[in-house]
Design an enzyme around this catalytic site. Structure first.
Site, PDB file in Angstrom:
ATOM      1  N   ARG A 310       0.835  -1.210   0.000  1.00 16.68           N
ATOM      2  CA  ARG A 310       0.000   0.000   0.000  1.00 16.68           C
ATOM      3  C   ARG A 310       0.869   1.259   0.000  1.00 16.68           C
ATOM      4  NH1 ARG A 310      -5.343   1.533   0.402  1.00 16.68           N
ATOM      5  NH2 ARG A 310      -6.074  -0.601   0.496  1.00 16.68           N
ATOM      6  N   GLU A 722     -10.081   5.377   6.803  1.00 15.71           N
ATOM      7  CA  GLU A 722      -8.658   5.722   6.856  1.00 15.71           C
ATOM      8  C   GLU A 722      -8.279   7.014   6.132  1.00 15.71           C
ATOM      9  OE1 GLU A 722      -8.038   1.657   5.252  1.00 15.71           O
ATOM     10  OE2 GLU A 722      -6.275   1.667   6.542  1.00 15.71           O
TER      11      GLU A 722
HETATM   12  N1  MTE Z   1     -12.922   4.591  13.973  1.00 11.07           N
HETATM   13  C1  MTE Z   1     -12.995   4.299  15.285  1.00 11.07           C
HETATM   14  N2  MTE Z   1     -13.825   5.025  16.052  1.00 11.07           N
HETATM   15  N3  MTE Z   1     -12.252   3.297  15.842  1.00 11.07           N
HETATM   16  C2  MTE Z   1     -11.385   2.541  15.084  1.00 11.07           C
HETATM   17  O1  MTE Z   1     -10.725   1.642  15.604  1.00 11.07           O
HETATM   18  N4  MTE Z   1     -10.428   2.141  12.844  1.00 11.07           N
HETATM   19  C3  MTE Z   1     -10.114   2.729  11.541  1.00 11.07           C
HETATM   20  C4  MTE Z   1     -11.377   3.332  10.921  1.00 11.07           C
HETATM   21  N5  MTE Z   1     -12.064   4.164  11.857  1.00 11.07           N
HETATM   22  C5  MTE Z   1     -11.271   2.854  13.687  1.00 11.07           C
HETATM   23  C6  MTE Z   1     -12.103   3.882  13.170  1.00 11.07           C
HETATM   24  C7  MTE Z   1      -9.540   1.777  10.587  1.00 11.07           C
HETATM   25  S1  MTE Z   1      -7.898   1.435  10.677  1.00 11.07           S
HETATM   26  C8  MTE Z   1     -10.287   1.194   9.596  1.00 11.07           C
HETATM   27  S2  MTE Z   1      -9.593   0.187   8.461  1.00 11.07           S
HETATM   28  C9  MTE Z   1     -11.729   1.430   9.494  1.00 11.07           C
HETATM   29  O2  MTE Z   1     -12.228   2.265  10.536  1.00 11.07           O
HETATM   30  C10 MTE Z   1     -12.445   0.085   9.539  1.00 11.07           C
HETATM   31  O3  MTE Z   1     -13.801   0.216   9.540  1.00 11.07           O
HETATM   32  P1  MTE Z   1     -14.683   0.436   8.209  1.00 11.07           P
HETATM   33  O4  MTE Z   1     -14.061  -0.369   7.142  1.00 11.07           O
HETATM   34  O5  MTE Z   1     -16.006  -0.027   8.605  1.00 11.07           O
HETATM   35  O6  MTE Z   1     -14.608   1.899   7.911  1.00 11.07           O
HETATM   36  N1  HPA Z   2      -5.661  -2.860   4.324  1.00  4.00           N
HETATM   37  C1  HPA Z   2      -5.806  -3.508   5.484  1.00  4.00           C
HETATM   38  N2  HPA Z   2      -5.517  -4.768   5.631  1.00  4.00           N
HETATM   39  C2  HPA Z   2      -5.067  -5.451   4.580  1.00  4.00           C
HETATM   40  C3  HPA Z   2      -4.911  -4.844   3.356  1.00  4.00           C
HETATM   41  C4  HPA Z   2      -5.210  -3.483   3.209  1.00  4.00           C
HETATM   42  O1  HPA Z   2      -5.077  -2.884   2.145  1.00  4.00           O
HETATM   43  N3  HPA Z   2      -4.429  -5.772   2.499  1.00  4.00           N
HETATM   44  C5  HPA Z   2      -4.317  -6.903   3.205  1.00  4.00           C
HETATM   45  N4  HPA Z   2      -4.702  -6.729   4.466  1.00  4.00           N
HETATM   46 MO1  MOS Z   3      -7.362  -0.473   9.095  1.00  2.00          MO
HETATM   47  S1  MOS Z   3      -5.353  -0.137   9.248  1.00  2.00           S
HETATM   48  O1  MOS Z   3      -7.175  -1.264   7.534  1.00  2.00           O
HETATM   49  O2  MOS Z   3      -7.531  -1.757  10.196  1.00  2.00           O
END
Ligand code: MTE
Ligand code: HPA
Ligand code: MOS
Length: 783
Positions: A310, A722
């Site tokens: 990534r 993210e």
């Molecule tokens: N928001 C909160 N409140 N707590 C979390 O741990 N994790 C982040 C983001 N937002 C997180 C958060 C991360 S690293 C990811 S990948 C996404 O939420 C995962 O959730 P989603 O795919 O449903 O957005």
């Molecule tokens: N994001 C988070 N986790 C993962 C990914 C990614 O792009 N690819 C493989 N595991």
């Molecule tokens: Mo988020 S770093 O893809 O859990």
């Protein structure tokens, strides 16, 4: 009325503030429950000579002590299988678990931990990227993404620029530490409650390491008190430890890491050291870009190769690079294995080129925004990434124009220039950065999800998906989506705890794709249920209205009612229809499935279409530095993103705001400090500085543009978890911009995070350089 697009509250909003929400350590204690903890390696690198458990065994209340020998298998890993749960031979990081302890009481546990005797021979450790490179110590082979003709690109350049850019790691600082509670069942079955983003991986690794079949283990996740990537792969370790004890003693077993242990022994965001060479024209247009990305992966591979992938696919960020070579190398060091962290390498790739944009502008004496705009991906040309994916639906130019206006960039640039010329005590910096974040797991097969939708006879619905709730609001979004599918109130829909029993072989909730994938799977289930319900309704209505034929395609679901659009007066409530369908013996449960189409990747060629779409943004930050102390204050932040059509604007605003602040922490104050033996010194809130309320920008504008063109994703929404973290990179580049006012002819190089100390050192350096050049001038004059 549709509920998608509405600001309904997060389904745990009240529970989070009232304390009603349950986390692992809130679950009631069973009378015969055992506490679980571990003793780890005293050295960051050491050969295990002996483990003496005799003294610990004699402590009353200690019921079990386990080592690697007690595991059916001790080798695992989310991508490469190179990791051990308990050290067998060589410990690779300080605190790496060696002995698991089961005890009746905290007191017995404390004594037992002190009584375990571990003899080791210390080996020389490696902590930094440069040491690992010198020793050729890597976790995986290097990889490349290449396009065009690098030599020709450099030859065509008017200027060349080279540099090394380092950025530091970051602790996840979730409020709930890693934790698991395991209940033994009959016939060697286990029910594992885990604070994990990835229940399936916990299930699989618990089963594998304890010698069970996957179907003997159920993993349940109600919620996490934050994950941020830290529980994508590393929740497995405590789960196996508690599982081992539960299985051996046939008693419930619970482990909850202390904050200090959690910070010391779990992996973090990868630090990177990036070496770059860039060629550009007098106008600042990049003709060639060569970058070597080195990450500090820690002791085991964990997710490092995917994080690196990534980083590599975000090394271009928002800018077209005609001739380019991106190399990625994951270094092996004696730190805990670094892991996923919000952005997953994307921030580390992106900040590298944003740093370069500032430097090109500095050398050309241009406004950095002008340089960025000259390189920005185009809508119809200059719109192909180094890996060959076309930047479809490119919102970057629109975001740039809109943000330029909203942030009053031009006037503020002039005001900052004037301020710096006049102020003797402070410096200001202004910067505008872009974000283009690819959405999809960059491992193709992970882009799948399932959902189970059950309708009950009172017309209410339970939904179970593979998505885990970590505060990001995925449950609330899916609730809205499902409510709309049946045109019922959101209160009639509840998201159930995530469980491997209901959603098998699920991917981690990660890559910001939780709502995209699992929401789409829920829609798939709902659509099939609706088809059946529409058939039933058509039959029922036709039986009452003699002059029309049953026609499911005429059936509409609206505002809690179902009717035939030719006879709207004969409507039935959703609940009545459900009852009727039940009596007709129609199945009221359905499992949905979704797999993202049209994505691919090939490492042989370093090319493909890894992402379904991009979430984009344009960010402006203004900072104030104290010239004498290095203190930093963010005066104003303007965050403008394209997040498609929002499913829940309130939740998305929370994600944008929270991610930005977390990103600010990474680029300014969150610094990991280690002792010479590899012991993490910044292992608590007293020494590790996450942003607090006073650190927030004085003016903080968070917004997004209207964009309903993202047809490829669920209800035209876009992932938001993210991407907004990367918007905070503007704070760091703004510091760099401020330094450029005093660095003379020297490019203002700056480490990330730009802590007050880091800023002060740079300021002091420029003051000294300025002073010595004054002396030189004087001396020259004398001669
Ligand atoms: N928001 C909160 N409140 N707590 C979390 O741990 N994790 C982040 C983001 N937002 C997180 C958060 C991360 S690293 C990811 S990948 C996404 O939420 C995962 O959730 P989603 O795919 O449903 O957005
Ligand atoms: N994001 C988070 N986790 C993962 C990914 C990614 O792009 N690819 C493989 N595991
Ligand atoms: Mo988020 S770093 O893809 O859990």
């Amino acid at each position: 009325m549709p509920v998608v697009g509405k600001n309904i509250p997060h389904d745990s909003a009240r529970g989070h503030v009232s304390g009603e929400s349950l986390y692992i350590d809130d679950m009631p204690f069973a009378r015969n429950e055992l506490l679980v903890d571990f003793v780890g390696s005293p050295f960051a690198h050491g050969k295990l000579i002996d483990i003496d458990l005799s003294e610990a065994q004699r402590i009353p209340g200690v019921v079990g002590l386990y080592t690697a020998k007690d595991l059916a298998c001790n080798l695992f890993g989310p991508i490469l299988k190179d990791e051990v749960l308990l050290v067998e031979d060589v410990a690779w990081f300080l605190g790496e678990p060696i002995v698991v302890i089961a005890a009746e009481t905290r007191d017995a546990m404390r004594q037992a931990k002190a009584a375990v005797r571990i003899t080791m021979e210390e080996l020389p450790p490696v902590f930094t990227i440069s040491e690992a490179i010198a020793k050729q110590q890597f976790l995986a082979p290097e990889r490349f993404i290449r396009r065009g003709d690098l030599a020709a690109g450099f030859a065509a350049a008017d200027h060349l620029l080279e540099g090394v850019f380092t950025n530091g790691g970051q602790d996840h600082f979730y409020l709930e530490s890693q934790a698991a509670l395991v209940y033994p069942g009959e016939n060697n079955t286990l029910t594992v409650h885990s604070s994990t983003q990835h229940p399936t991986e916990v299930q699989e690794i618990v089963a594998k390491l304890l010698g069970l079949q996957n179907n003997q283990v159920v993993c349940i996740t109600k919620r996490m008190g934050g994950g941020f990537g830290g529980k994508e792969s590393q929740a497995t370790h405590p789960a196996v430890m508690a599982g081992l004890v539960a299985l051996r003693h046939k008693r419930p077993a619970r482990i909850v890491f202390t904050k200090d242990d959690d910070m010391k022994v779990t992996g973090k965001r990868h630090p990177f050291e990036n070496r770059y060479k860039v060629g550009f024209t007098n106008d600042g247009v990049i003709t060639a870009f060569q970058v070597e990305l080195y990450s500090n992966g820690g002791a085991y591979a964990d997710l490092s190769t995917a994080v690196m992938a990534r980083a590599m696919t975000h090394a271009d960020n928002a800018y077209f690079l005609p001739n380019v070579e991106i190399k990625g190398v994951c270094c092996r060091t004696n730190l805990p294995p670094n892991t996923a962290f919000r952005g997953f390498g994307g921030p580390q790739g992106t900040v590298t080129i944003e740093n370069i944009m500032e430097e090109i502008a500095f050398l050309l004496k241009k406004d950095p925004l002008e340089v960025r705009r000259a390189n920005l991906y185009g809508e119809t040309e200059r719109n192909v990434t180094p890996y060959g994916e076309i930047v479809m639906n490119n919102m970057l130019p629109r975001l740039a124009a809109e943000q330029f206006r909203r942030s009053d960039y031009e006037n503020r640039r002039e005001a900052v220039r004037r301020f710096n010329a006049e102020s003797k005590t402070h410096l200001k910096g202004l910067s505008c950065t872009f974000v283009k974040f690819g959405i999809s797991f960059n491992t193709k097969f992970l882009n799948q999800a399932s959902a189970l939708v059950n309708i009950y006879l009172d017309g209410t619905v339970q939904v179970s998906t593979g998505a885990t709730e970590m505060g990001q609001g995925v449950n609330t979004k899916i609730r809205q989506v499902v409510a709309d599918q049946f045109a019922i109130e959101p209160e009639a829909v509840i998201l159930m705890p995530t469980s491997t029993e209901k959603s098998n072989n699920a991917s981690a909730t990660a890559a910001s794709s939780g709502a995209d994938l699992n929401g789409s799977a829920a829609v798939d289930a709902c659509q099939r249920l609706r088809t059946r319900l529409a058939e039933a309704a058509a039959k029922f209505i036709a039986s009452k209205e003699a002059d029309i034929e049953a026609s499911p395609s005429n059936i509409l679901f609206e505002d809690g009612y179902v009717f035939d659009n030719r006879r709207p007066a004969r409507r039935m409530s959703f609940k009545e229809l459900v009852k009727y369908a039940y009596h007709q013996r129609i199945s009221l449960g359905e499992r949905g499935f979704y797999a993202t189409q049209g994505i691919d990747w090939n490492w042989e060629t370093g090319s493909g279409n890894p992402f379904l779409y991009y979430t984009m943004g344009c960010s402006v930050a203004e900072v104030l530095l104290d010239r004498f102390t290095g203190a930093l204050k963010v005066l104003r932040s303007d965050v403008l993103m394209d997040i498609g059509k929002s499913i829940n604007p309130g939740i998305d605003r929370g994600q944008l705001t929270g991610a930005y602040i977390q990103g600010m922490g990474w680029v300014t104050t969150e610094e990991l400090k280690y002792a010479a033996n590899g012991d993490l010194l910044s292992h608590s809130p007293t020494t590790y500085k996450i942003p607090n309320i006073q650190d927030l920008p004085e003016v903080f504008n968070v917004d997004w543009i209207e964009n309903d063109t993202n047809e490829v994703n669920l209800l035209r929404s876009k992932a938001v978890g993210e991407p907004p973290l990367l918007m905070a990179i503007a704070v760091w580049t703004a510091v760099k911009d401020a330094l450029s006012a005093v660095s003379g002819d020297e490019i203002p190089r700056l480490h990330l995070p730009a802590t007050n100390e880091e800023i002060l050192m740079r300021l002091t350096h420029y003051r000294k350089t300025a002073a010595s050049s004054v002396t030189e001038t004087v001396e020259t004059a004398r001669v």
